[in-house]
Design an enzyme around this catalytic site. Structure first.
Site, PDB file in Angstrom:
ATOM      1  N   ARG A  69      10.831   0.001  11.364  1.00 28.17           N
ATOM      2  CA  ARG A  69       9.593   0.124  12.076  1.00 28.17           C
ATOM      3  C   ARG A  69       9.464  -0.839  13.367  1.00 28.17           C
ATOM      4  O   ARG A  69       9.741  -1.828  13.114  1.00 28.17           O
ATOM      5  CB  ARG A  69       8.284  -0.157  11.264  1.00 28.17           C
ATOM      6  CG  ARG A  69       8.004   1.078  10.719  1.00 28.17           C
ATOM      7  CD  ARG A  69       6.604   1.089   9.648  1.00 28.17           C
ATOM      8  NE  ARG A  69       5.521   0.262  10.239  1.00 28.17           N
ATOM      9  CZ  ARG A  69       4.338   0.149   9.271  1.00 28.17           C
ATOM     10  NH1 ARG A  69       4.166   0.620   8.307  1.00 28.17           N
ATOM     11  NH2 ARG A  69       3.439  -0.510   9.888  1.00 28.17           N
ATOM     12  N   ARG A  83     -10.875   1.101   8.598  1.00 31.72           N
ATOM     13  CA  ARG A  83     -10.246  -0.370   8.980  1.00 31.72           C
ATOM     14  C   ARG A  83     -11.272  -1.152   9.640  1.00 31.72           C
ATOM     15  O   ARG A  83     -10.985  -2.346   9.911  1.00 31.72           O
ATOM     16  CB  ARG A  83      -9.093  -0.168   9.587  1.00 31.72           C
ATOM     17  CG  ARG A  83      -7.964  -0.665   8.787  1.00 31.72           C
ATOM     18  CD  ARG A  83      -6.729  -0.757   9.608  1.00 31.72           C
ATOM     19  NE  ARG A  83      -5.468  -1.220   9.627  1.00 31.72           N
ATOM     20  CZ  ARG A  83      -4.313  -0.773   8.918  1.00 31.72           C
ATOM     21  NH1 ARG A  83      -4.151   0.439   8.270  1.00 31.72           N
ATOM     22  NH2 ARG A  83      -3.425  -1.217   9.086  1.00 31.72           N
ATOM     23  N   ARG A 138      11.962  -4.520   5.663  1.00 30.07           N
ATOM     24  CA  ARG A 138      11.480  -3.549   5.279  1.00 30.07           C
ATOM     25  C   ARG A 138      12.164  -2.299   5.777  1.00 30.07           C
ATOM     26  O   ARG A 138      12.494  -2.397   7.175  1.00 30.07           O
ATOM     27  CB  ARG A 138      10.279  -3.161   5.390  1.00 30.07           C
ATOM     28  CG  ARG A 138       9.614  -1.653   5.262  1.00 30.07           C
ATOM     29  CD  ARG A 138       7.942  -1.619   4.964  1.00 30.07           C
ATOM     30  NE  ARG A 138       7.489  -1.874   6.308  1.00 30.07           N
ATOM     31  CZ  ARG A 138       6.124  -1.903   6.677  1.00 30.07           C
ATOM     32  NH1 ARG A 138       5.315  -1.399   5.544  1.00 30.07           N
ATOM     33  NH2 ARG A 138       5.746  -2.108   7.753  1.00 30.07           N
ATOM     34  N   LYS A 163       0.811  -1.321   0.061  1.00 29.84           N
ATOM     35  CA  LYS A 163      -0.145  -0.151  -0.098  1.00 29.84           C
ATOM     36  C   LYS A 163       0.854   1.295   0.123  1.00 29.84           C
ATOM     37  O   LYS A 163       0.666   2.106  -0.971  1.00 29.84           O
ATOM     38  CB  LYS A 163      -0.872   0.023   1.094  1.00 29.84           C
ATOM     39  CG  LYS A 163      -1.770  -1.310   1.427  1.00 29.84           C
ATOM     40  CD  LYS A 163      -2.670  -1.017   2.601  1.00 29.84           C
ATOM     41  CE  LYS A 163      -2.059  -1.125   3.888  1.00 29.84           C
ATOM     42  NZ  LYS A 163      -1.561  -2.703   4.028  1.00 29.84           N
TER      43      LYS A 163
HETATM   44  P1  AP5 Z   1       4.760  -1.343   1.928  1.00 33.95           P
HETATM   45  O1  AP5 Z   1       4.350  -0.791   0.764  1.00 33.95           O
HETATM   46  O2  AP5 Z   1       5.448  -0.862   3.114  1.00 33.95           O
HETATM   47  O3  AP5 Z   1       3.356  -2.244   2.484  1.00 33.95           O
HETATM   48  P2  AP5 Z   1       2.141  -1.583   3.170  1.00 33.95           P
HETATM   49  O4  AP5 Z   1       1.181  -2.632   2.518  1.00 33.95           O
HETATM   50  O5  AP5 Z   1       2.140  -0.335   3.280  1.00 33.95           O
HETATM   51  O6  AP5 Z   1       2.351  -2.504   4.491  1.00 33.95           O
HETATM   52  P3  AP5 Z   1       2.072  -1.739   6.143  1.00 33.95           P
HETATM   53  O7  AP5 Z   1       2.895  -2.563   7.089  1.00 33.95           O
HETATM   54  O8  AP5 Z   1       2.406  -0.427   6.160  1.00 33.95           O
HETATM   55  O9  AP5 Z   1       0.703  -1.965   6.324  1.00 33.95           O
HETATM   56  P4  AP5 Z   1      -0.218  -2.151   7.803  1.00 33.95           P
HETATM   57  O10 AP5 Z   1      -1.555  -2.049   7.210  1.00 33.95           O
HETATM   58  O11 AP5 Z   1       0.370  -3.095   8.570  1.00 33.95           O
HETATM   59  O12 AP5 Z   1       0.513  -0.724   8.524  1.00 33.95           O
HETATM   60  P5  AP5 Z   1      -0.191   0.516   8.652  1.00 33.95           P
HETATM   61  O13 AP5 Z   1       0.807   1.577   8.728  1.00 33.95           O
HETATM   62  O14 AP5 Z   1      -1.223   0.998   8.157  1.00 33.95           O
HETATM   63  O15 AP5 Z   1       5.698  -2.716   1.587  1.00 33.95           O
HETATM   64  C1  AP5 Z   1       6.210  -3.643   2.454  1.00 33.95           C
HETATM   65  C2  AP5 Z   1       7.564  -4.070   1.999  1.00 33.95           C
HETATM   66  O16 AP5 Z   1       7.303  -4.971   0.836  1.00 33.95           O
HETATM   67  C3  AP5 Z   1       8.633  -3.134   1.822  1.00 33.95           C
HETATM   68  O17 AP5 Z   1       9.878  -3.629   1.835  1.00 33.95           O
HETATM   69  C4  AP5 Z   1       8.513  -3.107   0.211  1.00 33.95           C
HETATM   70  O18 AP5 Z   1       9.520  -2.662  -0.375  1.00 33.95           O
HETATM   71  C5  AP5 Z   1       8.168  -4.465  -0.225  1.00 33.95           C
HETATM   72  N1  AP5 Z   1       7.233  -4.566  -1.262  1.00 33.95           N
HETATM   73  C6  AP5 Z   1       6.319  -3.784  -1.713  1.00 33.95           C
HETATM   74  N2  AP5 Z   1       5.808  -4.303  -2.830  1.00 33.95           N
HETATM   75  C7  AP5 Z   1       6.421  -5.128  -3.353  1.00 33.95           C
HETATM   76  C8  AP5 Z   1       6.429  -5.820  -4.241  1.00 33.95           C
HETATM   77  N3  AP5 Z   1       5.386  -5.911  -5.209  1.00 33.95           N
HETATM   78  N4  AP5 Z   1       7.281  -6.716  -4.663  1.00 33.95           N
HETATM   79  C9  AP5 Z   1       8.152  -7.263  -3.742  1.00 33.95           C
HETATM   80  N5  AP5 Z   1       8.211  -6.500  -2.663  1.00 33.95           N
HETATM   81  C10 AP5 Z   1       7.564  -5.388  -2.459  1.00 33.95           C
HETATM   82  O19 AP5 Z   1      -0.712   0.452  10.296  1.00 33.95           O
HETATM   83  C11 AP5 Z   1       0.190   0.206  11.309  1.00 33.95           C
HETATM   84  C12 AP5 Z   1      -0.618   0.112  12.650  1.00 33.95           C
HETATM   85  O20 AP5 Z   1      -1.232   1.382  12.792  1.00 33.95           O
HETATM   86  C13 AP5 Z   1      -1.783  -0.780  12.635  1.00 33.95           C
HETATM   87  O21 AP5 Z   1      -1.331  -2.162  13.040  1.00 33.95           O
HETATM   88  C14 AP5 Z   1      -2.603  -0.137  13.653  1.00 33.95           C
HETATM   89  O22 AP5 Z   1      -2.151  -0.438  14.977  1.00 33.95           O
HETATM   90  C15 AP5 Z   1      -2.463   1.139  13.717  1.00 33.95           C
HETATM   91  N6  AP5 Z   1      -3.362   1.913  12.493  1.00 33.95           N
HETATM   92  C16 AP5 Z   1      -3.201   2.349  11.350  1.00 33.95           C
HETATM   93  N7  AP5 Z   1      -4.523   2.732  10.559  1.00 33.95           N
HETATM   94  C17 AP5 Z   1      -5.372   2.225  11.617  1.00 33.95           C
HETATM   95  C18 AP5 Z   1      -6.828   2.550  11.621  1.00 33.95           C
HETATM   96  N8  AP5 Z   1      -7.439   2.964  10.367  1.00 33.95           N
HETATM   97  N9  AP5 Z   1      -7.426   1.936  12.754  1.00 33.95           N
HETATM   98  C19 AP5 Z   1      -7.046   1.538  13.705  1.00 33.95           C
HETATM   99  N10 AP5 Z   1      -5.489   1.484  13.692  1.00 33.95           N
HETATM  100  C20 AP5 Z   1      -4.846   1.757  12.752  1.00 33.95           C
HETATM  101 MG    MG Z   2       2.028   1.294   4.822  1.00 32.61          MG
END
Ligand code: AP5
Ligand code: MG
Length: 219
Positions: free
Chosen positions: A163, A91, A130, A13
């Site tokens: 992270r 979410r 990552r 994402k």
């Molecule tokens: P990356 O692009 O960083 O993946 P991502 O989908 O953004 O993963 P996240 O870990 O950010 O998602 P998440 O939903 O767990 O975290 P968020 O910050 O939203 O890519 C990941 C890796 O893969 C990288 O190394 C990249 O290079 C590689 N990659 C990407 N595409 C690739 C490809 N095609 N091929 C090969 N490699 C590839 O949320 C974190 C926390 O915040 C949650 O756990 C929760 O506690 C809180 N939170 C966030 N939003 C909410 C909400 N709306 N409500 C409640 N709590 C929330």
């Molecule tokens: Mg992300």
């Protein structure tokens, strides 16, 4: 244009949002990034949400909703033709309902949603390696797409961050949490817009190509 990119942790994402921001002038609204910034700035909100981020659980809805609404208000006031990506929001069912109300109040609609589908076993492998730029947000992978200089961003030279929730046990908890909510999120989007299923097992550029090919076609 308002779009959402959703999918499990590590599905890409943030990576795809970064490309759309740089190549197609989108603005990314990532609730994860917003919450992490609150934690690193030691704000009151940051102190309340840290334990949820560190355990891979969702932050309670009431702590999210006002932050998102305030950010949206600012963006809508600042841009006459806004191109916005929701990354990781909504979410929960409650966040879905709240977003629907806000969009209606603002006279906006969700134009498209992209679901990044990926084999779950690959997620842990992607996430433990990552690194994210502390300044511009560019996403790296130490194995698949490493920076040119150790621990420094190719784009802006800032330090890369590992992270705190990219530990295997927390990653597994985040994947579990995602699986609990995904059906209600899908049903929210399918009632409001077209969901495009994207094969996120492909290379970063091929995933991007698939998203862009669906972005501007007439529905
Ligand atoms: P990356 O692009 O960083 O993946 P991502 O989908 O953004 O993963 P996240 O870990 O950010 O998602 P998440 O939903 O767990 O975290 P968020 O910050 O939203 O890519 C990941 C890796 O893969 C990288 O190394 C990249 O290079 C590689 N990659 C990407 N595409 C690739 C490809 N095609 N091929 C090969 N490699 C590839 O949320 C974190 C926390 O915040 C949650 O756990 C929760 O506690 C809180 N939170 C966030 N939003 C909410 C909400 N709306 N409500 C409640 N709590 C929330
Ligand atoms: Mg992300």
């Amino acid at each position: 244009m308002i779009i959402s990119i959703f999918g499990p942790p590590g599905s890409g994402k943030g990576t795809q949002s970064y490309l759309l921001t740089n190549r197609e002038n989108f603005i990314q609204l990532s609730t994860g990034d917003m919450l992490r910034s609150e934690v690193s700035n030691n704000t009151d909100l940051g102190m309340k949400v840290k334990k949820y981020l560190d355990s891979g659980k969702l932050v309670p809805d009431e702590l999210i909703i006002d932050v998102v609404k305030a950010r949206l208000d600012t963006l809508v006031a600042s841009y006459s033709s806004l191109r916005l990506i929701f990354d990781g929001f909504p979410r929960t069912e409650k966040q879905c309902l709240m977003l629907a109300d806000i969009l209606t109040d603002m006279g906006l609609s969700m134009d498209r949603a992209f679901l990044l589908n990926i084999d779950l076993e690959d997620l842990v492998r992607r996430l433990v390696a990552r690194r994210v730029c502390s300044s511009c947000g560019k996403v790296y992978n130490l194995v698949l797409s490493p920076p040119l200089k150790d621990n420094l961003c190719d784009n802006c030279g800032a330090v890369l961050i590992h992270r705190s929730d990219d530990q295997e046990n927390i990653i597994r908890e985040r994947i579990k949490t995602y699986s609990e909510f995904i059906d209600s999120i899908k049903s929210f989007f399918s009632n409001r817009t077209t969901i495009f299923d994207i094969d996120a097992n492909q290379s970063i550029e091929n995933v991007y190509r698939d998203i862009v090919s669906k972005l501007f076609i007439k529905k």
